[in-house]
Design an enzyme around this catalytic site. Sequence first.
Site, short mmCIF file in Angstrom:
data_model
loop_
_atom_site.label_atom_id
_atom_site.label_comp_id
_atom_site.label_asym_id
_atom_site.label_seq_id
_atom_site.Cartn_x
_atom_site.Cartn_y
_atom_site.Cartn_z
N GLY A 32 0.82 -1.21 0.00
CA GLY A 32 0.00 0.00 0.00
C GLY A 32 0.85 1.25 0.00
O GLY A 32 2.02 1.24 -0.40
N CYS A 33 0.29 2.34 0.46
CA CYS A 33 1.01 3.62 0.51
C CYS A 33 2.30 3.47 1.30
O CYS A 33 2.31 2.96 2.42
CB CYS A 33 0.11 4.68 1.16
SG CYS A 33 0.94 6.27 1.40
N PHE A 34 3.41 3.93 0.72
CA PHE A 34 4.69 3.73 1.37
C PHE A 34 4.88 4.58 2.61
O PHE A 34 5.77 4.32 3.42
CB PHE A 34 5.87 3.91 0.41
CG PHE A 34 5.82 5.07 -0.54
CD1 PHE A 34 5.14 6.25 -0.24
CD2 PHE A 34 6.47 5.01 -1.76
CE1 PHE A 34 5.11 7.32 -1.12
CE2 PHE A 34 6.46 6.07 -2.66
CZ PHE A 34 5.77 7.23 -2.34
N TRP A 35 4.05 5.59 2.82
CA TRP A 35 4.19 6.41 4.03
C TRP A 35 4.11 5.56 5.30
O TRP A 35 4.95 5.68 6.19
CB TRP A 35 3.10 7.47 4.09
CG TRP A 35 3.16 8.52 3.03
CD1 TRP A 35 4.21 8.84 2.23
CD2 TRP A 35 2.09 9.40 2.66
NE1 TRP A 35 3.88 9.86 1.39
CE2 TRP A 35 2.59 10.23 1.62
CE3 TRP A 35 0.79 9.57 3.10
CZ2 TRP A 35 1.80 11.22 1.03
CZ3 TRP A 35 0.00 10.55 2.51
CH2 TRP A 35 0.50 11.37 1.48
#
Length: 244
Positions: free
Chosen positions: A65-68
């Site tokens: 998913g979102c790498f954040w």
Amino acid sequence: MTAIRQQKRSSTFAKGALAALVLTVAAAAFWQTPAVSAEDAVVIPPPAMDEKAASGSETAVFAGGCFWGVQGVFQHVKGVSKAVSGYTGGSKENAVYEVVGTGSTGHAESVEITYDPSQVTYGQLLQVYFSVAHNPTQLNYQGPDHGTQYRSTIFAGNDEQKKVAASYIAQLDKAKVFSQPIVTTLETGKTFYPAEDYHQDFLTLNPTYPYIVYNDLPKVANLKTLFPKLYSEKPVLVLASSKS
């Protein structure tokens, strides 16, 4: 970038100082309460197979998913010296956020983790990855983010990592620790490309950002709760190390 994330980012940055103050207070209060988010952590057993003991440093690349949020989690794992957000699975020329966001480049938002195997093993990193960093049963999406660029993928760097990862996926599926089958794929021979600077350390630098508060801060809180021996209060930051 998905439309949902575009809307969230643009609307958030457009708010004034008062909204930022309110969010700061809310984020501070969050750390004093149990983690609540779109995705709950899952208690899972450690891998039956792990890498052989080694010295020096090694790297692992995970997409979930979102790498954040994935970066934010592994920046708090003891034994990790660096966790960099980036893109894996496509070409260097297309490793640009706006292009990757179209879902047409073959990349996945991913995180390259540099770690000391004498302090934390590849298998332990996998346990964190499957348990708190993302939901491995969601095919080509994570929470609000949809597209192949948000797929659940382990980019194995060598045959040993591939064997350990494949064995662990089979082990977890057999144990039925998740309500649905694991859809995490294994990809090899792919190059990791670091993302733009404004994506690095995003969770730490933007703790009041609504997307982070709801989707990602709970992951770090769950890491601390479920893996207290692996948890490091102070994150290892990309931008800080690059300036030193």
